[in-house]
Design a protein around this motif. Sequence first.
Motif, short mmCIF file in Angstrom:
data_model
loop_
_atom_site.label_atom_id
_atom_site.label_comp_id
_atom_site.label_asym_id
_atom_site.label_seq_id
_atom_site.Cartn_x
_atom_site.Cartn_y
_atom_site.Cartn_z
N THR A 511 12.80 -12.57 -49.22
CA THR A 511 12.77 -13.92 -48.66
C THR A 511 12.20 -13.82 -47.26
OG1 THR A 511 14.96 -13.68 -47.67
CG2 THR A 511 14.89 -14.56 -49.90
N SER A 512 12.02 -14.95 -46.61
CA SER A 512 11.68 -14.94 -45.19
C SER A 512 12.95 -14.60 -44.43
CB SER A 512 11.16 -16.32 -44.77
OG SER A 512 9.96 -16.62 -45.44
N THR A 513 12.89 -13.56 -43.59
CA THR A 513 14.07 -13.13 -42.85
C THR A 513 14.00 -13.64 -41.41
OG1 THR A 513 13.02 -11.03 -42.23
CG2 THR A 513 14.30 -11.07 -44.27
N LEU A 514 15.17 -13.77 -40.82
CA LEU A 514 15.24 -14.32 -39.46
C LEU A 514 16.55 -13.89 -38.81
CD1 LEU A 514 13.80 -16.27 -37.46
CD2 LEU A 514 15.16 -18.11 -38.42
N TRP A 515 16.50 -13.82 -37.48
CA TRP A 515 17.73 -13.58 -36.73
C TRP A 515 18.75 -14.66 -37.08
CZ3 TRP A 515 12.99 -13.12 -33.88
CH2 TRP A 515 12.37 -14.35 -33.61
N TRP A 516 19.97 -14.26 -37.10
CA TRP A 516 21.11 -15.11 -37.49
C TRP A 516 22.16 -14.85 -36.43
CZ3 TRP A 516 26.16 -14.15 -39.36
CH2 TRP A 516 26.72 -15.07 -40.27
N ARG A 517 23.03 -15.73 -36.18
CA ARG A 517 23.94 -15.63 -35.04
C ARG A 517 24.48 -14.20 -34.84
NH1 ARG A 517 28.73 -20.05 -33.79
NH2 ARG A 517 28.99 -19.57 -31.58
N ALA A 518 24.00 -13.54 -33.79
CA ALA A 518 24.31 -12.16 -33.41
C ALA A 518 23.43 -11.12 -34.09
CB ALA A 518 25.79 -11.82 -33.61
N VAL A 519 22.47 -11.56 -34.90
CA VAL A 519 21.39 -10.74 -35.44
C VAL A 519 21.95 -9.48 -36.12
CG1 VAL A 519 19.01 -10.00 -34.98
CG2 VAL A 519 20.11 -11.60 -33.42
N HIS A 521 23.91 -7.16 -35.13
CA HIS A 521 25.31 -6.87 -34.85
C HIS A 521 26.23 -7.42 -35.94
CE1 HIS A 521 24.45 -5.50 -30.73
NE2 HIS A 521 23.60 -6.50 -30.66
N THR A 522 25.74 -8.40 -36.72
CA THR A 522 26.59 -9.00 -37.75
C THR A 522 26.93 -8.03 -38.86
OG1 THR A 522 24.66 -9.85 -38.96
CG2 THR A 522 25.63 -11.28 -37.30
N HIS A 523 26.09 -7.02 -39.07
CA HIS A 523 26.45 -6.02 -40.09
C HIS A 523 26.79 -4.67 -39.47
CE1 HIS A 523 22.24 -4.43 -39.92
NE2 HIS A 523 21.89 -5.69 -39.84
N THR A 524 26.17 -4.31 -38.33
CA THR A 524 26.47 -3.01 -37.73
C THR A 524 27.90 -2.97 -37.20
OG1 THR A 524 25.56 -3.66 -35.58
CG2 THR A 524 24.07 -2.59 -37.14
N ALA A 525 28.36 -4.07 -36.59
CA ALA A 525 29.73 -4.09 -36.07
C ALA A 525 30.75 -3.92 -37.19
CB ALA A 525 30.00 -5.40 -35.32
N TYR A 526 30.48 -4.54 -38.35
CA TYR A 526 31.39 -4.43 -39.47
C TYR A 526 31.49 -2.98 -39.93
CZ TYR A 526 33.77 -5.83 -43.78
OH TYR A 526 34.69 -5.99 -44.79
N PRO A 695 30.37 -10.79 -34.06
CA PRO A 695 30.41 -9.46 -34.70
C PRO A 695 31.80 -8.87 -34.94
CG PRO A 695 28.63 -9.57 -33.10
CD PRO A 695 29.41 -10.84 -32.93
N PRO A 696 32.76 -8.93 -33.98
CA PRO A 696 34.04 -8.28 -34.27
C PRO A 696 34.98 -9.09 -35.15
CG PRO A 696 33.97 -9.04 -31.98
CD PRO A 696 32.66 -9.38 -32.58
#
Length: 726
Positions: A511-519, A521-526, A695-696
Motif C-alpha cells: 500500500t502507500s505507506t506514511l508516518w503515523w502518530r509517532a512513526v 516508535h509505534t512498533h519499536t517501543a512495543y 509509543p509506551p
Amino acid sequence: MTHATTRRGFLKAAGATGAALLIGIRPDGALAAAADATQLNPFVHIGADGTVTAIVKHFEMGQGTATGLSTLIAEEIGLRMDQIGFDFAPSDAQVYKNFLFGSFQGTGGSTAMANSFLQYRQAGAAARELILTAAAQEWGVAPADLSLEEGMVRGAGNAAPLGDFVAAAATLEAPAEPRLKDPSEFRLIGNPEVRRLDSKAKGDGSALFAMDLHLPGQMIAMIARPEQRGARATAYDDSAAREVKGYISAAVLPEGAGVVVYAENTWAAMQARDALEVTWDRSAAETRSSDQIEAEIMAALDAEPAYNVNGTDAAATRAAIDAAPVVVEETFFFPLLAHAPMEPLNCTIEATADGGILLHDGCQFPTGPHMALAQIFELPMEKIKINTMLAGGSFGRRATPTADYQVEAALAFVMTDRSRPVKLVWSREDDIRSGYYRPAFGHRVRVGLSAGGDITGWEHRIAGQSIMKGTAFEQIVVQNGVDHSSVEGAADTPYSIPGAHFGLTDTEKATSTLWWRAVGHTHTAYAMEVMMDMAAKAAGQDPVAFRLKHLPGDTPDQARMAGVLTLAAEKAGWGQTPEGRSQGIAVHKSFGTFVAEVAEISGDPENGVRIEKMTCAVDCGIAVNPDVIRAQMEGAIGYGIGHVMRDRITLTDGAVDQYNFPDYEPLRIGDIAAIETHIVVSDQPPTGVGEPGTPPAAPALANAIAAAGDLRISRLPMNENGVSFA
C-alpha cells in the motif's frame, strides 16, 4: 479570542500603512518591525486598537500549537491570554520554514514548540521593547522606568494601553536581540491555569474547519478510486449517475488514477460516484493478501538482514547470546494501520482575480502542495496562495510527500473551465480503503542473560515497508540504505545494552505507506519494552529495577529516562495494587521527549481485561502549556491503546477489507477508566508532546496483561490474539 482564519482579510488589515505594528522577518533574515505587511512576513501583528494577533506558522489540528505559540508571544509582550488571538501564516518557506525540516514549511514530528520556542519569544520581546521605547519617548522617560503588563504600559506616573503607541513603535528599528524574560518572570509559560484559545470557538461551532468552507458557486468533487493499489481507470459509464439530481459530469484523472465526479453537493457526488461503472486495468495492481505480506516479512526476519544498522559485529553478538545461560527470544508482528482522523480529507481550490490560484486547506505541509500546484497550473510560486484552516485531526495523514489530496483537487479543477471553485471531499471510507497506512513490520529479538541476570547480548532484526524511500525526504532520513524511521527508538535506545546488534531488511510495499502518530516508535517501543519485561522476568528481577539497572545515568538521556520511569512507578503505586489488579510499565524516548507509563488493569485475558488506570510521567523540557500537555498525553495514550486493542488493516487480493469505524473501531471513552499525567519540572528547551505519549502506551498494557495471565502478546491487535476486553 480566536480570529477567523481568513488570510486575505488579515493581509488587507496588516497592509494599511500606520494601522499596525508588525514584528517579523525581513527578506535578509533580520528581525524587523514595520507598519506595512509588504515589508516583512510577521509573527506578531498589533492593531492600532491594541489587538494582538500571533501569526502561527504551525497549523492547528487539535494538538494545541496555536495556543502554545500564542502563549510565547503573550508572555514576552505582557498580555493576558484573553488579549491575544491567532491567525495562520501564509505559505512562505523562506520565512516560516520549520528549521528541523530543512527548507520546508510544515507541522509534524512533534517539532512545533522545539522549532519555534525562541523565535516566537524573540518576536514578542521585540514588540514589548518597541512599545516601551515609543512610550518612553512620548513621556520623556527612560524605557527602563516602564513596564508592560496585561496590555498596559505603566511607569513614571503614567499609564496607557499599548495600542496608544503602536503607530510610533512601527517607525522604530527592532532590536536585533531583544531581552527575553527570565523564567522567574513567567506568568503564562508553565501556568497550569492557561487554557486553549480555540476551545470556545470549537465548542460553540463558530470555528471554521476546512470541511466547513462553502464558497459561492462551488462544485463538490469526489473520486472513484481503485480497490487495489496500482490499478488504473480506462473508461467509465455514467448512465446511472446522470439520473442523480445534482450530478454535473465526470472525467478520468490523468494517468488513470481514478474518475472524478462533479456535483452540486456532497450527497449528490457520493450517489453519482457510486452509480458509475468504471473499467479498471488491473495488470499492474497489487494482488497480495495480508497473509502473503506477513509471510514475506517473516521470511526477511529469517534471512541475514540487508543492513547492519548500528555497525556492530553480528557474529559476536550471536556468540555471546548462544553462550549465555539464559536466552529470551520473541518474534513480533505489527499490522498495517490507518490514521482515520475525525475530519476526513478535503480542500477547496478557486481562481483569483489576478490570475492566480487559492487553496483552502487544513494544510499540514504548505510547501509540498504549494510547489505541486505551481507545477500543475504552470504558475510562479507567488501566484499560488494557501489559506490554512483548522483541521480536525491528522495523525500524519495530512502531510504526505506527494501532497496527494491537494494534487487531486488541483487536477479536478484543471479539468473544468475554472469558473467555479472545486471542493474535493474524501469520505471516511475513501481514506480507510484508499489512503496511506502505517506500514506493517516484524521484529525478532534474542536476548542473552548472565547467571546474575545481566544482559550479555541483544540481537534485534527488523523487517518492514520503508516510509521514506522513494520520497523527497529520502536524502535526509535514509543513510547507508537504512530508513531511520524503520528503526528509530530501537537502534538509538538510551538503554545501556552490552553487545547490541540491530539489522534491517526492507520489504515490498503493498500500500502507500506514511508516518503515523509517532512513526517508527509505534512498533519499536512495543518490541523493546515487551522484551525488557520478558528479560526482567527471566532474570527474576522487578521490571522497574531491571530497567533502571540499564539506565545508569551515564548520559543525560539515561538520567531523564530513569527520572520519568521512577516518577511513573511512584505515582502509580508500583507493586502495591489491590488483589485482582495487575500492572505493566513501559518507558520510551521519542521526538526528544521521555515518557513512562504504567497500565493498571483488572481481570485477565480469558475473562476480560479492563483498563482501570494509566499513569503517565513526561519530561518534555520546559512545559509551556501544562493543560495542553496533559490533553496530548491523554489523547496519545488513547490513540496507542485503542489501535492495539482491536485495529488492523488487512488486504484480500490487494484490496483493503475495512471501510469505516464499525470494522476499524477507535478507542471508546469507556475503554480507559482514568488517566493521570505528571509533568517533570525542567529547565531544558521544550520538546514535542503530540506523539511521545503513544509509543509506551501499548507495551505498558501488554506487560500488564502478561502480569495478569502470563500471556505475552507478540501479534497485534490484541483482540485477535487471545485477549478479550471487558
